[in-house]
Design an enzyme around this catalytic site. Sequence first.
Site, short mmCIF file in Angstrom:
data_model
loop_
_atom_site.label_atom_id
_atom_site.label_comp_id
_atom_site.label_asym_id
_atom_site.label_seq_id
_atom_site.Cartn_x
_atom_site.Cartn_y
_atom_site.Cartn_z
N ASP A 107 0.42 1.66 8.91
CA ASP A 107 -0.20 1.02 10.07
C ASP A 107 0.74 0.93 11.27
O ASP A 107 0.30 0.65 12.38
CB ASP A 107 -0.66 -0.40 9.71
CG ASP A 107 -1.83 -0.40 8.74
OD1 ASP A 107 -2.39 0.68 8.50
OD2 ASP A 107 -2.17 -1.49 8.24
N ARG B 208 -3.32 8.13 3.51
CA ARG B 208 -2.02 7.56 3.16
C ARG B 208 -1.46 8.07 1.84
O ARG B 208 -0.34 7.74 1.46
CB ARG B 208 -2.07 6.04 3.17
CG ARG B 208 -2.81 5.40 2.03
CD ARG B 208 -2.70 3.88 2.07
NE ARG B 208 -3.03 3.34 0.77
CZ ARG B 208 -3.24 2.06 0.52
NH1 ARG B 208 -3.14 1.17 1.48
NH2 ARG B 208 -3.52 1.66 -0.70
N GLY C 29 0.83 -1.21 0.00
CA GLY C 29 0.00 0.00 0.00
C GLY C 29 0.86 1.26 0.00
O GLY C 29 2.03 1.22 0.39
N1 LIG Z 1 4.68 -14.48 2.20
C1 LIG Z 1 5.07 -13.82 1.11
N2 LIG Z 1 5.94 -14.39 0.24
C2 LIG Z 1 6.33 -13.76 -0.86
N3 LIG Z 1 5.91 -12.52 -1.21
C3 LIG Z 1 5.07 -11.91 -0.39
C4 LIG Z 1 4.60 -12.51 0.83
N4 LIG Z 1 3.76 -11.65 1.44
C5 LIG Z 1 3.72 -10.57 0.63
N5 LIG Z 1 4.50 -10.72 -0.43
C6 LIG Z 1 4.66 -9.76 -1.53
O1 LIG Z 1 5.09 -8.51 -1.04
C7 LIG Z 1 4.42 -7.44 -1.72
C8 LIG Z 1 3.85 -6.48 -0.75
O2 LIG Z 1 3.01 -7.13 0.20
P1 LIG Z 1 1.65 -6.50 0.70
O3 LIG Z 1 0.78 -6.21 -0.47
O4 LIG Z 1 1.11 -7.36 1.77
O5 LIG Z 1 2.04 -5.07 1.27
P2 LIG Z 1 3.02 -4.69 2.44
O6 LIG Z 1 4.43 -4.72 1.93
O7 LIG Z 1 2.73 -5.52 3.63
O8 LIG Z 1 2.66 -3.17 2.67
P3 LIG Z 1 1.40 -2.56 3.47
O9 LIG Z 1 0.97 -3.53 4.52
O10 LIG Z 1 1.94 -1.30 4.04
O11 LIG Z 1 0.37 -2.31 2.45
C9 LIG Z 1 3.37 -8.09 -2.59
O12 LIG Z 1 3.80 -8.04 -3.94
C10 LIG Z 1 3.29 -9.50 -2.12
O13 LIG Z 1 3.03 -10.43 -3.11
O1 LIG Z 2 -6.89 -1.13 -0.65
P1 LIG Z 2 -5.52 -1.51 -0.31
O2 LIG Z 2 -4.47 -0.93 -1.18
O3 LIG Z 2 -5.39 -2.99 -0.18
O4 LIG Z 2 -5.17 -0.87 1.10
C1 LIG Z 2 -5.87 -1.04 2.27
C2 LIG Z 2 -5.01 -1.43 3.39
O5 LIG Z 2 -3.69 -0.99 3.31
C3 LIG Z 2 -3.25 -0.56 4.59
O6 LIG Z 2 -3.24 0.82 4.60
C4 LIG Z 2 -1.85 -0.93 4.83
O7 LIG Z 2 -1.07 -0.34 3.81
C5 LIG Z 2 -4.30 -1.07 5.56
O8 LIG Z 2 -4.46 -0.33 6.73
C6 LIG Z 2 -5.52 -1.04 4.70
O9 LIG Z 2 -6.52 -1.89 5.10
#
Ligand SMILES: Nc1ncnc2c1ncn2[C@@H]1O[C@H](COP(=O)(O)OP(=O)(O)OP(=O)(O)O)[C@@H](O)[C@H]1O
Ligand SMILES: O=P(O)(O)OC[C@H]1O[C@](O)(CO)[C@@H](O)[C@@H]1O
EC number: 2.7.1.11
Length: 462
Positions: free
Chosen positions: A211, A372, A89
Site C-alpha cells: 500500500d 501482491r 499481508g
Molecule cells: N498495535 C499493535 N500491537 C502489537 N502488535 C501489533 C499491533 N498492530 C499489529 N500488530 C501485529 O503485527 C502483525 C502484522 O500486522 P498487520 O496484520 O496489521 O500487517 P502489517 O504489518 O501492517 O502489514 P500489511 O499492512 O502490509 O498487511 C500482526 O501479527 C499483528 O498482530
Molecule cells: O486479506 P488480507 O490478507 O487481510 O489482505 C488485504 C489487505 O492487505 C493489504 O494489501 C495490505 O497488505 C490491503 O491493501 C488489503 O486490504
Amino acid sequence: MTLHLDDIRVRQLGECRYDSPFSELLSTKQTSPHYVAEGDRVLLEDTVSMLAKHGLPPGRVPSFEAAGPRRKIYFDPARVTAGIVTCGGLCPGLNNVIRGLVQELSVHYGVKRILGFRNGLQGLTAEHRQDTVDLTPDSVRDIHNAGGTILGSSRGGQDADEMVDTLVLRGVDVMFVIGGDGGMRAATFLSEAIRARGLEIAVVGVPKTIDNDLPFTDQSFGFQSAFARATDFISSVSVEAAASPNGVGIVKLMGRHSGFIASYAALAANGADIVLIPEVPFALGGPDGLLAHVEKHVRAKGFVVIVVAEGAGQDLIEQYGLPQHNGRGTDASGNVKLGNIGELLKETINAHLTAAGLTPTMRYLDPSYAIRSVAANAYDSVYCLRLAHAAVHAAMAGRTEVAVARWRRRFVHVPLSLMTSRRNQVDPDGDLWMSVLETTCQPAEFGAAPDRDGVRAAVFSA
Ligand SMILES: Nc1ncnc2c1ncn2[C@@H]1O[C@H](COP(=O)(O)OP(=O)(O)OP(=O)(O)O)[C@@H](O)[C@H]1O
Ligand SMILES: O=P(O)(O)OC[C@H]1O[C@](O)(CO)[C@@H](O)[C@@H]1O
Ligand SMILES: [Mg+2]
C-alpha cells in the site's frame, strides 16, 4: 508534525568494539554524491524553504543517521544468533529480503545460526517458538524467484513478553521484523519489552507494504512490482470497455487508506478516465457528481474507465443503503474491514446509465491478491537486497528499535516510533495527485462530497 533532531536519534545497545569485516573497504570512504560516510547525516527535508524555516545551523537541522556498514561493530559475529520473521499481508520481495539478510549475515559477517520464525509473529509465541527453520545461504539460494514468503506470514496479536521469552529461550541476539505498519508497531512493543528487561537484543525493522502507507520511506519495497501488475488489469478493462456498447470498465485495487497503488497504476496504464482514492472524498449524485461525469464520458466517447482504491468512498456505502457491501468490524490485527466500493460503483453506475437510456456493458475486475502475490520485479529485487544489507549492518552495529529505509534516495536509519507515527497518504494538494488530474482530466473534486474537510483534516494534520 515538526520533528527535531532528537526525535530522529537511533538507539544503540552500546559501544562498538569489534572490527567490522568491512573496515578495510571503508578505510578511504568519505561523503560523496553517491555515498554517505557513517558520521554524516541525511537531511529530513529537501527544499530550501523547509530548511530555512528551522533557522538552525546545519548540524542541528533534523536529519537521519545514514545506513550502511560501520568500521566497528557491537556484536561479535561468531557468537550471534539472528532471527527473521515476516508479518502481515504478502508483498513482492519478502523472499528477496530474507535471502539478502541470510547471505549478508553468513557470508560477510560469518554468523552461523539464523532462525526463521514461521507464520508471522505467531511463530514467536510459546506454542510455536521451537518450530523454526534454519536458514543458510544454500537454503535461500533460489527463493527470490518466487512471490510470497518461505517463512509464511499472518495477522493477529501476540503478547510482547511472550515474544521476548522466545528470543531469550532461542538465544536470539539480533531480530529482523519484516512488516507493515502493524509489524512495525509490534516490533516497537517487542523492543520496549526487551528494553524493560535490560536485554541486549537488537530489533531491526524492514518496512514492507504494497500500500506504500508507511512514512519516512520514499516507497516501500514491493510497491513497484504490485502496481506494475495492477497496470495489466487496467489495460485489460480498458480494452474490454472500449470494445463494448456503453462500456464501463472498473478496476478495484488494494489500498485501505492510501491510494498510491490506484494512482501509480492509473498513471502507468495512462488509460483511466477517473481515479478514486480514500484521500479524496467524492459525491455520487448531483450535476458535478461522479455519476454525471461517468455519463458524460459514455456519451462523448462511448465508454469510461474507472480505477478505484478499495478504501475510497467508504462514507457512501452506508449512505446509499447497500448494507450487503458494508464492512464489518476489524480483522485479527485490528485493521478495519472495508465496505465494497467496487460493488457500490457497479450498482449505482448501472442504475444511473440505464435510467439515462445508456444501458451499460459492465466490465468489472477486482484483482485483489493477484497484485501482491507476484515475485519482485528487477527494481524491487535490487531494492530488497540493499535494504537487507542495510538492516544487517544496523543490527551488527548494535542499532535497535530502528527500521532501515530509503529516504530521498539514501539509505537511512529511522527510529521505529517514527515509522508508526503517522500514515503515508496521497496528498490531494501534492504533485502526485496533480499528475493524476493532469492525466485523467477529471475534476479536482466530484460534487460536494460529504465531510471533505473532515477527511482532509484527519489525514493531513500529521
Ligand atoms: N498495535 C499493535 N500491537 C502489537 N502488535 C501489533 C499491533 N498492530 C499489529 N500488530 C501485529 O503485527 C502483525 C502484522 O500486522 P498487520 O496484520 O496489521 O500487517 P502489517 O504489518 O501492517 O502489514 P500489511 O499492512 O502490509 O498487511 C500482526 O501479527 C499483528 O498482530
Ligand atoms: O486479506 P488480507 O490478507 O487481510 O489482505 C488485504 C489487505 O492487505 C493489504 O494489501 C495490505 O497488505 C490491503 O491493501 C488489503 O486490504
Ligand atoms: Mg498494515
